[in-house]
Scaffold this motif. Structure first.
Motif, PDB file in Angstrom:
ATOM      1  N   THR A 274       0.870  -1.172   0.000  1.00 15.75           N
ATOM      2  CA  THR A 274       0.000   0.000   0.000  1.00 15.75           C
ATOM      3  C   THR A 274       0.906   1.221   0.000  1.00 15.75           C
ATOM      4  O   THR A 274       1.821   1.328   0.820  1.00 15.75           O
ATOM      5  CB  THR A 274      -0.895   0.024   1.238  1.00 15.75           C
ATOM      6  OG1 THR A 274      -1.615  -1.212   1.327  1.00 15.75           O
ATOM      7  CG2 THR A 274      -1.886   1.173   1.166  1.00 15.75           C
ATOM      8  N   LEU A 275       0.651   2.174  -0.905  1.00 16.63           N
ATOM      9  CA  LEU A 275       1.604   3.251  -1.180  1.00 16.63           C
ATOM     10  C   LEU A 275       1.217   4.556  -0.491  1.00 16.63           C
ATOM     11  O   LEU A 275       0.060   4.985  -0.523  1.00 16.63           O
ATOM     12  CB  LEU A 275       1.697   3.485  -2.688  1.00 16.63           C
ATOM     13  CG  LEU A 275       2.002   2.249  -3.552  1.00 16.63           C
ATOM     14  CD1 LEU A 275       2.070   2.632  -5.019  1.00 16.63           C
ATOM     15  CD2 LEU A 275       3.292   1.571  -3.097  1.00 16.63           C
TER      16      LEU A 275
ATOM     17  N   GLY B 241      -1.119   3.212 -11.405  1.00 21.25           N
ATOM     18  CA  GLY B 241      -1.478   4.579 -11.743  1.00 21.25           C
ATOM     19  C   GLY B 241      -1.222   5.486 -10.556  1.00 21.25           C
ATOM     20  O   GLY B 241      -0.982   5.021  -9.441  1.00 21.25           O
ATOM     21  N   ALA B 242      -1.291   6.775 -10.782  1.00 17.25           N
ATOM     22  CA  ALA B 242      -1.084   7.723  -9.693  1.00 17.25           C
ATOM     23  C   ALA B 242      -2.092   7.525  -8.579  1.00 17.25           C
ATOM     24  O   ALA B 242      -1.810   7.799  -7.407  1.00 17.25           O
ATOM     25  CB  ALA B 242      -1.160   9.155 -10.226  1.00 17.25           C
ATOM     26  N   GLU B 243      -3.258   7.013  -8.928  1.00 17.52           N
ATOM     27  CA  GLU B 243      -4.306   6.794  -7.917  1.00 17.52           C
ATOM     28  C   GLU B 243      -3.947   5.668  -6.955  1.00 17.52           C
ATOM     29  O   GLU B 243      -4.620   5.481  -5.924  1.00 17.52           O
ATOM     30  CB  GLU B 243      -5.634   6.486  -8.600  1.00 17.52           C
ATOM     31  CG  GLU B 243      -5.712   5.151  -9.311  1.00 17.52           C
ATOM     32  CD  GLU B 243      -5.075   5.150 -10.695  1.00 17.52           C
ATOM     33  OE1 GLU B 243      -5.073   4.081 -11.330  1.00 17.52           O
ATOM     34  OE2 GLU B 243      -4.587   6.227 -11.118  1.00 17.52           O
ATOM     35  N   ALA B 244      -2.885   4.917  -7.250  1.00 10.27           N
ATOM     36  CA  ALA B 244      -2.459   3.853  -6.342  1.00 10.27           C
ATOM     37  C   ALA B 244      -1.898   4.413  -5.039  1.00 10.27           C
ATOM     38  O   ALA B 244      -1.823   3.703  -4.037  1.00 10.27           O
ATOM     39  CB  ALA B 244      -1.414   2.971  -7.017  1.00 10.27           C
ATOM     40  N   ILE B 245      -1.514   5.680  -5.046  1.00  7.75           N
ATOM     41  CA  ILE B 245      -1.038   6.317  -3.813  1.00  7.75           C
ATOM     42  C   ILE B 245      -2.245   6.595  -2.923  1.00  7.75           C
ATOM     43  O   ILE B 245      -3.125   7.381  -3.290  1.00  7.75           O
ATOM     44  CB  ILE B 245      -0.292   7.622  -4.115  1.00  7.75           C
ATOM     45  CG1 ILE B 245       0.959   7.337  -4.946  1.00  7.75           C
ATOM     46  CG2 ILE B 245       0.083   8.343  -2.814  1.00  7.75           C
ATOM     47  CD1 ILE B 245       1.663   8.584  -5.434  1.00  7.75           C
TER      48      ILE B 245
ATOM     49  N   GLN C  46       8.842   5.201 -12.290  1.00  7.84           N
ATOM     50  CA  GLN C  46       9.140   4.163 -13.280  1.00  7.84           C
ATOM     51  C   GLN C  46       8.004   3.156 -13.439  1.00  7.84           C
ATOM     52  O   GLN C  46       7.602   2.857 -14.580  1.00  7.84           O
ATOM     53  CB  GLN C  46      10.456   3.469 -12.931  1.00  7.84           C
ATOM     54  CG  GLN C  46      11.667   4.378 -13.125  1.00  7.84           C
ATOM     55  CD  GLN C  46      12.983   3.658 -12.896  1.00  7.84           C
ATOM     56  OE1 GLN C  46      13.142   2.489 -13.229  1.00  7.84           O
ATOM     57  NE2 GLN C  46      13.949   4.365 -12.320  1.00  7.84           N
ATOM     58  N   PRO C  47       7.434   2.591 -12.366  1.00  9.04           N
ATOM     59  CA  PRO C  47       6.309   1.664 -12.582  1.00  9.04           C
ATOM     60  C   PRO C  47       5.060   2.349 -13.123  1.00  9.04           C
ATOM     61  O   PRO C  47       4.253   1.710 -13.819  1.00  9.04           O
ATOM     62  CB  PRO C  47       6.067   1.062 -11.194  1.00  9.04           C
ATOM     63  CG  PRO C  47       6.759   1.952 -10.231  1.00  9.04           C
ATOM     64  CD  PRO C  47       7.895   2.578 -10.964  1.00  9.04           C
ATOM     65  N   ILE C  48       4.882   3.641 -12.840  1.00 11.86           N
ATOM     66  CA  ILE C  48       3.754   4.363 -13.431  1.00 11.86           C
ATOM     67  C   ILE C  48       3.958   4.492 -14.937  1.00 11.86           C
ATOM     68  O   ILE C  48       3.046   4.249 -15.732  1.00 11.86           O
ATOM     69  CB  ILE C  48       3.585   5.751 -12.771  1.00 11.86           C
ATOM     70  CG1 ILE C  48       3.032   5.594 -11.354  1.00 11.86           C
ATOM     71  CG2 ILE C  48       2.659   6.634 -13.606  1.00 11.86           C
ATOM     72  CD1 ILE C  48       2.949   6.894 -10.578  1.00 11.86           C
ATOM     73  N   ARG C  49       5.181   4.861 -15.327  1.00 10.38           N
ATOM     74  CA  ARG C  49       5.477   4.990 -16.762  1.00 10.38           C
ATOM     75  C   ARG C  49       5.335   3.650 -17.481  1.00 10.38           C
ATOM     76  O   ARG C  49       4.958   3.602 -18.657  1.00 10.38           O
ATOM     77  CB  ARG C  49       6.886   5.538 -16.951  1.00 10.38           C
ATOM     78  CG  ARG C  49       7.036   7.016 -16.590  1.00 10.38           C
ATOM     79  CD  ARG C  49       8.472   7.467 -16.739  1.00 10.38           C
ATOM     80  NE  ARG C  49       8.610   8.905 -16.479  1.00 10.38           N
ATOM     81  CZ  ARG C  49       9.780   9.540 -16.414  1.00 10.38           C
ATOM     82  NH1 ARG C  49      10.915   8.860 -16.594  1.00 10.38           N
ATOM     83  NH2 ARG C  49       9.827  10.839 -16.167  1.00 10.38           N
ATOM     84  N   ALA C  50       5.629   2.560 -16.766  1.00  7.31           N
ATOM     85  CA  ALA C  50       5.524   1.231 -17.363  1.00  7.31           C
ATOM     86  C   ALA C  50       4.092   0.711 -17.380  1.00  7.31           C
ATOM     87  O   ALA C  50       3.822  -0.361 -17.934  1.00  7.31           O
ATOM     88  CB  ALA C  50       6.416   0.253 -16.600  1.00  7.31           C
ATOM     89  N   GLY C  51       3.144   1.460 -16.794  1.00  6.71           N
ATOM     90  CA  GLY C  51       1.748   1.065 -16.783  1.00  6.71           C
ATOM     91  C   GLY C  51       1.404   0.027 -15.738  1.00  6.71           C
ATOM     92  O   GLY C  51       0.313  -0.545 -15.765  1.00  6.71           O
TER      93      GLY C  51
END
Length: 313
Positions: free
Chosen positions: A237-238, A263-267, A255-260
């Motif tokens: 959990t971020l 998403g930013a909403e994972a924070i 980097q994992p956001i750019r790799a798909g």
């Protein structure tokens, strides 16, 4: 006007008070413009970084930190980070104090990690692993021990001699510290893993994290840098110090956001949401939590004000 040396800054910023000062600042009305972040070429070695971080409390205080990060300094036997903090009156603009920027940065950074751990690490966390043996490592030992009942401390670094020096300093300060060479084994045993390196590649693997681990990521302050792999990010959990900073500079998330992969909403929350209770923090004993910080100017302002007040007192 006060000029606080490294030692005076250290003495004026005890971790218990500093952690509380950061919590108050994150829940207050600090104005924090986007910081200036510049790459500076150094012929024959890695690029350096110049940071300018302004913040103010309207009508009370104005501050700005100037910091340089020179990775090549490790080969010269010098600290990688140098800096100064200028604290002024928010009513008149009068310069009140110049605070040692390196010590302020090291202590407020560790305090921010400890503030996050106060909300995210298990209440019974007792095993701390510090990954990295630079200036910040000793501060992380003391800061995390101020918020959790730490009984065992493991220090891992690429340079064994530096790791031994950090562990020796920790023992001299009364902590039960030792060096380790097997990073995987140490990570599998740890309740809190605190990474403070300049690594460009993952060091801690998600497969190593046991249920309930709290992962504290400090070092990767550029999109090109990593301290953990994708599995660690997707398992956890971020949380972040500030979304804007972490999403633009924190390589472990960028980097994992750019790799798909996420998403930013994972924070789920930032420090302001944690300290104000808008997010409850850890939700279960087995939850794996990850806190990514890249630093925020309000942290420096909180520390500088505290140092100014404590030294004056």
């Amino acid at each position: 006007m006060l000029v606080l040396s490294e030692q005076q800054t250290r003495d004026a910023l005890p971790f218990a008070g500093l952690i509380d000062a950061l919590a108050a600042m994150f829940s207050g009305d600090c104005v924090m413009p986007v910081r200036h972040h510049h790459d500076v070429s150094v012929p024959g070695e890695e690029d350096a970084t110049l940071l300018l971080m302004p913040a103010w409390l309207p009508g009370a205080y104005i501050g700005v930190k100037l910091v340089s990060v020179f990775p090549g300094n490790t080969r010269r036997g010098l600290p990688a980070i140098f800096g100064s903090y200028l604290l002024s009156s928010g009513k008149t603009g009068e310069l009140l104090a110049i605070v040692d920027g390196g010590e302020l940065t090291a202590r407020r950074t560790a305090a921010a990690s400890a503030l996050a751990a106060r909300h995210l690490a298990r209440a019974d966390a007792k095993r701390l692993l510090v990954v990295g043996a630079g200036r910040l490592s000793q501060n992380l030992v003391a800061a995390h021990s101020a918020v959790r009942p730490i009984e065992e401390i493991a220090i891992w670094g690429r340079d064994r001699a530096k790791s031994e020096a950090v562990a020796g300093e920790a023992r001299a300060a009364g902590f039960n510290a030792r060096t380790v060479t097997d990073l995987e084994q140490a990570a599998r045993e740890a309740d809190i893993i605190s990474c403070c390196t300049l690594s460009e590649a993952p060091l801690v693997r998600g497969a190593w994290l046991k249920p309930g681990t709290h992962l504290d990521l400090i070092g990767a302050f550029k999109p090109s840098m990593r301290e953990t792999d994708d599995e660690a990010v997707t398992r956890a959990t971020l949380f972040v110090d500030t979304r804007e900073g972490a999403l633009s500079e924190g390589g472990d998330l960028v980097q994992p956001i750019r790799a798909g992969l996420i998403g930013a909403e994972a924070i789920r929350a930032d420090l302001a949401e944690l300290v104000t209770g808008r997010d409850p923090g850890r939700r279960s004993p087995d939850e794996i939590t990850l806190f990514k910080s890249v630093g925020a100017a309000l942290e420096d302002l909180a520390g500088a004000i505290l140092a100014y007040r404590n030294h004056g007192a």
